[in-house]
Design a protein around this motif. Sequence first.
Motif, PDB file in Angstrom:
ATOM      1  N   UNK A 229       0.703  -1.114   0.004  1.00 46.02           N
ATOM      2  CA  UNK A 229      -0.081  -0.043   0.134  1.00 46.02           C
ATOM      3  C   UNK A 229       0.960   1.347  -0.021  1.00 46.02           C
ATOM      4  N   UNK A 230       1.987   1.109  -0.038  1.00 41.63           N
ATOM      5  CA  UNK A 230       3.164   2.218  -0.128  1.00 41.63           C
ATOM      6  C   UNK A 230       3.617   2.735   1.242  1.00 41.63           C
ATOM      7  N   UNK A 231       3.495   2.234   2.349  1.00 41.70           N
ATOM      8  CA  UNK A 231       4.084   2.359   3.649  1.00 41.70           C
ATOM      9  C   UNK A 231       5.256   1.820   3.622  1.00 41.70           C
ATOM     10  N   UNK A 232       6.432   2.636   4.437  1.00 44.18           N
ATOM     11  CA  UNK A 232       7.645   2.303   4.386  1.00 44.18           C
ATOM     12  C   UNK A 232       7.991   1.679   5.893  1.00 44.18           C
ATOM     13  N   UNK A 233       8.423   0.464   5.975  1.00 42.97           N
ATOM     14  CA  UNK A 233       8.938  -0.213   7.250  1.00 42.97           C
ATOM     15  C   UNK A 233      10.348   0.491   7.766  1.00 42.97           C
ATOM     16  N   UNK A 234      10.080   1.066   9.255  1.00 47.61           N
ATOM     17  CA  UNK A 234      11.397   1.592   9.754  1.00 47.61           C
ATOM     18  C   UNK A 234      11.975   0.730  10.682  1.00 47.61           C
ATOM     19  N   UNK A 235      11.267  -0.561  11.054  1.00 43.45           N
ATOM     20  CA  UNK A 235      11.967  -1.345  11.934  1.00 43.45           C
ATOM     21  C   UNK A 235      11.025  -2.287  12.827  1.00 43.45           C
ATOM     22  N   UNK A 236      11.528  -3.027  13.856  1.00 40.14           N
ATOM     23  CA  UNK A 236      10.751  -3.959  14.481  1.00 40.14           C
ATOM     24  C   UNK A 236      10.995  -3.303  16.024  1.00 40.14           C
ATOM     25  N   UNK A 237       9.896  -3.447  16.635  1.00 39.29           N
ATOM     26  CA  UNK A 237       9.788  -2.562  17.841  1.00 39.29           C
ATOM     27  C   UNK A 237       9.527  -3.825  19.169  1.00 39.29           C
ATOM     28  N   UNK A 238      10.137  -3.183  20.219  1.00 42.35           N
ATOM     29  CA  UNK A 238      10.086  -4.327  21.592  1.00 42.35           C
ATOM     30  C   UNK A 238       8.656  -4.700  21.873  1.00 42.35           C
ATOM     31  N   UNK A 239       8.552  -5.710  22.499  1.00 43.69           N
ATOM     32  CA  UNK A 239       7.337  -6.324  23.054  1.00 43.69           C
ATOM     33  C   UNK A 239       8.013  -6.957  24.514  1.00 43.69           C
ATOM     34  N   UNK A 240       7.003  -6.997  25.270  1.00 40.18           N
ATOM     35  CA  UNK A 240       7.025  -7.868  26.547  1.00 40.18           C
ATOM     36  C   UNK A 240       7.316  -9.091  26.322  1.00 40.18           C
ATOM     37  N   UNK A 241       7.908  -9.925  27.042  1.00 36.74           N
ATOM     38  CA  UNK A 241       8.409 -11.373  26.804  1.00 36.74           C
ATOM     39  C   UNK A 241       7.211 -12.184  26.505  1.00 36.74           C
ATOM     40  N   UNK A 242       7.184 -12.754  25.280  1.00 35.38           N
ATOM     41  CA  UNK A 242       6.021 -13.537  24.811  1.00 35.38           C
ATOM     42  C   UNK A 242       4.337 -13.145  24.691  1.00 35.38           C
ATOM     43  N   UNK A 243       4.530 -11.714  24.692  1.00 34.51           N
ATOM     44  CA  UNK A 243       3.354 -10.799  24.890  1.00 34.51           C
ATOM     45  C   UNK A 243       2.780 -10.933  26.245  1.00 34.51           C
ATOM     46  N   UNK A 244       2.972 -11.296  27.094  1.00 37.69           N
ATOM     47  CA  UNK A 244       2.247 -11.915  28.159  1.00 37.69           C
ATOM     48  C   UNK A 244       2.633 -10.878  29.443  1.00 37.69           C
ATOM     49  N   UNK A 245       2.183  -9.717  29.189  1.00 38.24           N
ATOM     50  CA  UNK A 245       1.973  -8.608  30.341  1.00 38.24           C
ATOM     51  C   UNK A 245       1.655  -7.135  29.800  1.00 38.24           C
ATOM     52  N   UNK A 246       1.334  -6.644  30.545  1.00 38.91           N
ATOM     53  CA  UNK A 246       0.491  -5.318  30.336  1.00 38.91           C
ATOM     54  C   UNK A 246       1.171  -3.986  30.720  1.00 38.91           C
ATOM     55  N   UNK A 247       2.539  -4.058  31.488  1.00 40.58           N
ATOM     56  CA  UNK A 247       3.060  -2.608  31.681  1.00 40.58           C
ATOM     57  C   UNK A 247       4.122  -2.311  30.604  1.00 40.58           C
ATOM     58  N   UNK A 248       4.539  -3.233  29.799  1.00 35.20           N
ATOM     59  CA  UNK A 248       5.408  -2.713  29.036  1.00 35.20           C
ATOM     60  C   UNK A 248       7.027  -2.924  29.152  1.00 35.20           C
ATOM     61  N   UNK A 249       7.185  -3.579  30.430  1.00 35.92           N
ATOM     62  CA  UNK A 249       8.609  -3.905  31.149  1.00 35.92           C
ATOM     63  C   UNK A 249       9.212  -4.926  30.317  1.00 35.92           C
ATOM     64  N   UNK A 250      10.365  -4.769  29.794  1.00 35.09           N
ATOM     65  CA  UNK A 250      11.163  -5.998  29.326  1.00 35.09           C
ATOM     66  C   UNK A 250      12.804  -5.629  29.759  1.00 35.09           C
ATOM     67  N   UNK A 251      13.246  -6.475  30.777  1.00 35.41           N
ATOM     68  CA  UNK A 251      14.367  -6.416  31.495  1.00 35.41           C
ATOM     69  C   UNK A 251      15.679  -6.871  30.504  1.00 35.41           C
ATOM     70  N   UNK A 252      15.366  -7.594  29.002  1.00 35.28           N
ATOM     71  CA  UNK A 252      16.390  -8.146  28.553  1.00 35.28           C
ATOM     72  C   UNK A 252      16.873  -6.859  27.702  1.00 35.28           C
ATOM     73  N   UNK A 253      15.921  -6.131  26.898  1.00 33.40           N
ATOM     74  CA  UNK A 253      16.070  -5.311  25.874  1.00 33.40           C
ATOM     75  C   UNK A 253      15.964  -3.719  26.315  1.00 33.40           C
ATOM     76  N   UNK A 254      15.416  -3.534  27.676  1.00 34.37           N
ATOM     77  CA  UNK A 254      14.959  -2.301  27.980  1.00 34.37           C
ATOM     78  C   UNK A 254      13.541  -1.987  27.759  1.00 34.37           C
ATOM     79  N   UNK A 255      13.007  -1.338  28.796  1.00 33.06           N
ATOM     80  CA  UNK A 255      11.464  -0.970  28.848  1.00 33.06           C
ATOM     81  C   UNK A 255      11.356   0.382  28.068  1.00 33.06           C
ATOM     82  N   UNK A 256      10.655   0.417  27.080  1.00 31.37           N
ATOM     83  CA  UNK A 256      10.687   1.756  26.457  1.00 31.37           C
ATOM     84  C   UNK A 256      10.202   2.865  27.202  1.00 31.37           C
TER      85      UNK A 256
END
Length: 398
Positions: A73-100
């Motif tokens: 559709x013409x959009x440009x992908x600028x990268x992949x973003x962080x997620x909570x481990x296995x998407x199982x959490x609601x705060x956004x914390x990630x101790x391995x890659x850093x919490x955004x």
Amino acid sequence: MPRDLDDQVGAFIPGPRSELAGAPEGPLTGLDFAVKDLFDLAGVTTGYGNPDWRRTHPPAAATAPVILSLLQAGAHLRGKTKTVELAYGLTGENVWYGTPVNPAAPDRFPGGSSCGSAAAVAAGLVNFALGSDTGGSVRIPASYCGIFGIRPSWGAVNLAGACPLGPSFDTAGWFASRASVLRQVGDVLLPGGGEGPLGPLVKVQEAWVNAVPQTAAALAEALAKAERVLGPALSMQVAPEGLEQIFHHFRAAQAEEAWASLGSWVEATSPTFGPGVAERFAAAKATDPVLAAAARGFRTMFQHRLRAMLAGGAVLIFPTSPVPAPLLDAGAETQQAVRERTMGVTAIAGLAGLCEVTLPAARVDGAPVGLSLVAAPGRDRALLALAERVAGELQLAI
């Protein structure tokens, strides 16, 4: 819009950026986007927020169709973003890659599990970003970060090439900084049909009572302005069982699916998890089959109830989250209390497979809180058009 691709908020996963150019012409030409690191890109290992997952999986053989649709559709992908481990959490914390960082409230969590995608949009790094929503993982970070977000009707958007959590709840949602962009992405990703007027507006009593007084008061003006678009709201109960029961049924049904989807990998790999994640998987493994069966039965009944209520075009309206984002120094007990109080509300659309849009409608103690509009399955396009009208009445970015 200007972009700071140095990513000072830590939205993108560490390492080389996965970028792809979109088609030279299309309905999304000129727009940039990012994708949550649970969607596959050909030749790139999907990390799913955990180093052991990345270590034990090969590079993806193909790109997820939802990403291909956006590129075509013409959009440009600028990268992949962080997620909570296995998407199982609601705060956004990630101790391995850093919490955004939450760009709208840097002293608070960004919300999860689509934390990086929300942060990227809120920081102006991209025009929109793809996330996933099982129990609230688009709606809650959108509310916390002060942006628009949609959980589409279950099954409306292709989830091939996406890591699972609870397959009968999982949806591919997205964030945007403007209501019109949220709708434009929907025009590309959503199936045709379901357009047309919506109404009346239904004020969900339980969800407004569940919100802390400051949130309910802050959103009162937004509710009044939504009523200018759809007329006076009818005040109704949709869950006389109580939101606590809604939460418990959702948790049991989701946990059963989470263990069925990911338990064999957890058992075989014995991965190292950050705070709270191991405990959630242990609880999923230990889910009582009797409780899970009761939850599935309740879900069927709840779906029939809500879909009948909304079949004529009615739209539910309520606070997306009962509170603004928790402070970064909030303890585990506080975080769990917020999680339970929040998911009793997010489970309304989750259990019934409804579409839900959240608008950045107000602030509490300087932090954003969202207002949700919810419609029947398949009315996604109509709901996005309505959200754009309400955003205009609220004088938000359209």
